[in-house]
Scaffold this active site. Structure first.
Site, PDB file in Angstrom:
ATOM      1  N   TYR A 139      -3.189  -0.903  10.338  1.00  0.00           N
ATOM      2  CA  TYR A 139      -3.140  -1.193   8.902  1.00  0.00           C
ATOM      3  C   TYR A 139      -1.818  -0.715   8.303  1.00  0.00           C
ATOM      4  CZ  TYR A 139      -4.316  -0.935   3.930  1.00  0.00           C
ATOM      5  OH  TYR A 139      -4.317  -1.066   2.564  1.00  0.00           O
TER       6      TYR A 139
ATOM      7  N   SER B  39       0.839  -1.200   0.000  1.00  0.00           N
ATOM      8  CA  SER B  39       0.000   0.000   0.000  1.00  0.00           C
ATOM      9  C   SER B  39       0.869   1.243   0.000  1.00  0.00           C
ATOM     10  CB  SER B  39      -0.902   0.000   1.243  1.00  0.00           C
ATOM     11  OG  SER B  39      -1.552   1.238   1.400  1.00  0.00           O
TER      12      SER B  39
END
Length: 697
Positions: free
Chosen positions: A587, A574
């Site tokens: 996350y 990400s």
């Protein structure tokens, strides 16, 4: 004669009925035909035509487009210019000058058989029972015993125009005959109507089956078996142990079978295979090889047989495999050089590869190989046919396949070489086996679809088995697969559970022979600030993404190293691994963990030819399972926008001002694995439309 529409309709119906039962003919084997009349568009007159299954294709799924349509008078006129058996291959080119109109399939080598027999309908099939009689040492006498004069023996001859002449002569000289047994090959039947032809084909097959069954039962009553006595220690392992050993052997065997060219694999532990390998005569029979031309074109002249009992340890078998493979290659190359023509107009094609296409392992089963999953699977089906043939022949006589020199003439036939040359160029990911986690939706599904479109066999792994299987079926439909499981299979996996990961990798290995490409995509997200993030929130996200990626990469690397064929591992990380927004501590931290795994594994696995790269997406809202699961609403609240506008919001903060979709991430996966970046490893590719703060430095 019947008219065009009626003749074609009857032919297709008969073909489907015969092709639906594998006892009647093997996959893509045999051909059927019908004669009838059509209107010549030039003269307006009726003209006699022949519709015959063309080169390639399968009787069970035959369509009108799979038929070759020829002028019957012109095909039969070839008898006047036939140059003789030494030059009969030239006639195949002449078939093109006999075609009626444009379109349709290319005429097969068996066209003459169908055209020259006077009957309106002809079937040429490869039933196991028929080939068993055809390959028995005293097949001619047995044919007379089994059928009387109703079915006539035709000695072995390579398929071609002369064989067509031979069968036509037999049919004309024996008006009482309904068909013939072709030595070493199969059967042919004929009839005045399509239904009569079908019934005669079935009569030959069923009569041969009953005869063989009776003789086999008589042997059993005497305590005997066509394959000889049971060998101590060669019986089947228990199912769970058999599967475990097959999964351990598969990567090594695939690597060996891919020495000359990469192959996809298939595995079966069908009872017929295990029974064959458990008995004393299997080494002798396997060494004799297959006989029917369709069989050994798919299986090579003979299989590689592991010469150790099922009771041997896994370590003993693994140590023996390279020795057996080396001996197999030497034997195959010697076979090639014994028979190859090295100069002149009939010079043989170059050796196509010396690796086995069939490997038999006592107690475990059969591994088969091909250019794609369907070819590998069908090779196994053909060898099961061959085992059935051997059983039948040994029950009534002794198995005596055609001579090795004849096998070579067919395997290295110029016409077969031309057929191979007509095949389309393989796609970029052909022969590669991919495992994608979290692949039932979003980025994972888009990636699995893209990899399949580029030729890969794909294992769709997801926490939800039903969704994984539905996605695999969708992918099969997407690429137009005749059998969806030859392209994609769905498996359940909880990536945070090492046993579940090992089971998923085993499924991949047994489905397609090994593993070449892994995409670590499974993920989830809980958007919370630091003070609201619980220990469970932290552990859950790290278990799925950081630990899960580690477990999947570890299990996949074991397979790839054993194969010795290199490979690719791709992490869907990400933008947050480099530059994170607020309220997503768990996350973003786990994404940073994944990003560093890329660097670590690239450094460690490079010596094995395994490349490890990452992709850093951002703002993938539409189609995303993570965003749909609550992450989207949370992020929208953080940024003060409507959830429906979140994708546009992310796009507007980028340099390109363009929204990122799952398909864009899938494109990046293909770029990294499709061969154009073969010297790239340890790279992180941003797919974020340009987030300057996330530029790598």
């Amino acid at each position: 004669m019947t008219t065009t529409n009626a003749a074609v309709g009857e032919l297709l119906e008969r073909s489907h009925q015969l092709g639906a039962d594998p006892k009647n003919t093997n996959y893509a084997g045999g051909n059927t035909s019908a004669k009838g009349t059509g209107v010549d568009p030039v003269t307006g007159s009726d003209v006699d035509l022949l519709w015959v299954k063309g080169s390639g294709g399968d009787l069970g799924t035959l369509t009108e487009a799979g038929l070759a349509v020829l002028r019957l008078d012109r095909v039969r006129a070839l008898r006047g210019v036939y140059p003789g058996v030494e030059r009969e291959d030239e006639v195949v080119a002449a078939f093109d000058h006999c075609l009626f109109g444009r379109g349709g399939a290319a005429p097969s080598i068996d066209t003459a058989m169908h055209a020259l027999v006077e009957a309106a309908h002809v079937d040429h099939l490869h039933p196991d029972a028929g080939i068993a009689l055809a390959t028995a040492a005293d097949g001619e006498a047995l044919t007379g015993e089994v059928f009387g004069g109703r079915v006539v023996w035709v000695p072995w001859r390579r398929p071609g125009f002369q064989l067509g002449l031979d069968i036509a002569e037999v049919a004309a000289s024996n008006p009482q005959a309904i068909g013939c047994v072709l030595g070493g090959h199969g059967i042919t039947a004929w009839g005045a109507t399509s239904e009569e032809c079908r019934q005669r084909s079935l009569e030959i097959i069923h009569t041969a089956e009953r005869y063989l069954d009776t003789k086999t039962a008589e042997l059993a009553a005497r305590g005997e078996h066509p394959f000889g006595a049971e060998l101590d220690g060669y019986g089947p392992l228990e199912p769970a142990e058999r599967r475990e050993r097959a999964a351990a052997l598969a990567p090594v065997l695939r690597g060996l079978a891919s020495t000359d060219a990469p192959q996809v694999g298939a595995f079966t532990d069908a009872g017929v295979v295990l029974e064959f390998l458990a008995r004393a005569e299997h080494p002798r029979l396997a060494a004799l090889g297959t006989s029917c031309p369709d069989h050994f074109l798919r299986t090579k002249v003979r299989p590689m047989v592991v010469d150790l009992p099922a009771t041997a340890s896994l370590e003993e078998v693994l140590a023996r495999l390279p020795e057996l493979h080396r001996a197999y290659r030497e034997d195959y190359l010697a076979y090639y050089h014994r028979h190859a023509v090295t100069e002149g107009p009939d010079t043989s094609p170059s050796v196509r590869g010396a690796d086995p296409l069939v490997v038999l392992v006592p107690g475990v089963g059969m591994f088969t190989y091909g250019r794609d999953a369907q070819t590998a699977r069908v090779a196994g089906e053909f060898y099961v046919n061959a085992i059935n043939v051997m059983r039948g022949a040994e029950a009534v006589s002794s198995y005596a396949p055609i001579a090795e020199a004849e096998k070579f003439r067919i395997e290295y036939w110029a016409l077969e070489e031309a057929k191979l040359a007509r095949m389309p160029e393989p796609k970029a990911l052909a022969t590669r086996v991919a495992l994608v986690t979290g692949a039932a939706s979003g980025i994972g599904l888009a990636t699995a679809k893209r990899l399949a479109r580029e030729g890969a066999c794909v294992v769709v792994a997801d926490l939800d088995l039903a969704k994984a299987q539905a996605a695999a079926a969708e992918i099969g439909d997407l690429v137009g697969a005749e059998r969806g499981a030859d392209v994609a299979v769905g498996v359940a996996v909880d990536v945070s559970d090492s046993a579940a990961v090992a089971a998923a990798v085993t499924e991949a290995v047994l489905a397609f022979g090994g593993l070449d490409l892994v995409v670590n995509n499974a993920g989830l997200s809980l958007s919370k600030p630091l003070l609201d993030t619980t220990e469970r929130d932290w552990d859950l996200q790290h278990d799925v993404m950081a630990k899960g990626s580690f477990l999947v990469s570890q299990a996949a690397a074991r397979v790839m190293v054993a194969q010795g064929m290199g490979g690719d591992v791709v992490y869907i990380s990400s933008k947050n691994s480099v530059f994170a927004g607020p309220n997503n501590i768990a996350y973003s931290a786990t994404k940073a963990d994944q990003a560093h795994q890329v660097r670590l594994l690239a450094a460690e696995l490079g010596e094995h030819g395994i490349r490890v790269n990452g992709i850093n997406p951002d703002g993938v809202v539409r189609g995303s399972g993570i965003f749909a699961g609550g992450w989207g609403a949370s992020r929208a609240e953080v940024y003060g926008v409507e959830e429906s506008e979140l994708g546009s919001f992310y796009a507007q903060r980028t340099l390109l001002k363009r929204e990122v979709l799952p398909e864009h991430v899938a494109d990046a996966v293909f770029v990294l694995t499709g061969g154009e970046l073969s010297r790239t490893t340890g790279l992180h590719v941003p797919v974020d439309s340009g987030v300057a703060a996330a530029f790598l430095r």
